[in-house]
Motif scaffolding. Sequence first.
Motif, PDB file in Angstrom:
ATOM      1  N   PRO A   4     104.521 119.594  -4.189  1.00 39.61           N
ATOM      2  CA  PRO A   4     104.797 120.793  -4.669  1.00 39.61           C
ATOM      3  C   PRO A   4     104.958 122.007  -3.769  1.00 39.61           C
ATOM      4  O   PRO A   4     105.207 122.950  -3.808  1.00 39.61           O
ATOM      5  CB  PRO A   4     103.433 121.443  -5.333  1.00 39.61           C
ATOM      6  CG  PRO A   4     102.342 120.136  -4.926  1.00 39.61           C
ATOM      7  CD  PRO A   4     103.040 119.062  -4.331  1.00 39.61           C
ATOM      8  N   PHE A   5     104.997 121.381  -2.320  1.00 41.56           N
ATOM      9  CA  PHE A   5     105.082 122.609  -1.203  1.00 41.56           C
ATOM     10  C   PHE A   5     106.387 121.982  -0.402  1.00 41.56           C
ATOM     11  O   PHE A   5     106.587 122.708   0.491  1.00 41.56           O
ATOM     12  CB  PHE A   5     103.914 122.477  -0.002  1.00 41.56           C
ATOM     13  CG  PHE A   5     102.553 122.950  -0.953  1.00 41.56           C
ATOM     14  CD1 PHE A   5     102.247 124.154  -1.309  1.00 41.56           C
ATOM     15  CD2 PHE A   5     101.786 121.892  -1.313  1.00 41.56           C
ATOM     16  CE1 PHE A   5     101.128 124.401  -1.719  1.00 41.56           C
ATOM     17  CE2 PHE A   5     100.565 122.195  -1.789  1.00 41.56           C
ATOM     18  CZ  PHE A   5     100.266 123.670  -2.151  1.00 41.56           C
ATOM     19  N   ALA A   6     107.059 121.423  -1.087  1.00 43.82           N
ATOM     20  CA  ALA A   6     108.513 120.890  -0.487  1.00 43.82           C
ATOM     21  C   ALA A   6     109.345 121.962   0.025  1.00 43.82           C
ATOM     22  O   ALA A   6     109.985 122.118   1.338  1.00 43.82           O
ATOM     23  CB  ALA A   6     109.396 120.036  -1.352  1.00 43.82           C
ATOM     24  N   GLY A   7     109.410 123.115  -0.670  1.00 44.83           N
ATOM     25  CA  GLY A   7     110.133 124.406  -0.689  1.00 44.83           C
ATOM     26  C   GLY A   7     109.585 125.352   0.579  1.00 44.83           C
ATOM     27  O   GLY A   7     110.205 126.330   0.683  1.00 44.83           O
ATOM     28  N   ALA A   8     108.573 125.285   0.745  1.00 44.80           N
ATOM     29  CA  ALA A   8     107.665 126.306   1.548  1.00 44.80           C
ATOM     30  C   ALA A   8     108.003 125.942   3.125  1.00 44.80           C
ATOM     31  O   ALA A   8     108.026 124.926   3.566  1.00 44.80           O
ATOM     32  CB  ALA A   8     106.128 126.137   1.389  1.00 44.80           C
TER      33      ALA A   8
END
Length: 85
Positions: A4-8
């Motif tokens: 869920p944090f791949a784009g952060a």
Amino acid sequence: MSDPFAGAASGLSGPATRHFSISPSDSADLVVRPRALVFQTDGNAVLRDEGGVDITYSRYAGDVLPIRAVRVLATGTTATLVGWI
């Protein structure tokens, strides 16, 4: 696996995403400059900073040293280290 944090963005204050073994050397800089060093065993690590200054750090296994060292010298280093990036 879902991340869920791949784009952060992961700045220097965020968690590391990769790790690598450190091979101390008196003549060669680290191939990858870490964001921190993790002591896998008790002992000393002689670290060179970007200004060419060498300092010995004495730590216990499990300690995280948040320094972006350019070299871990073999002479005087007794600890086993892992780099985090």
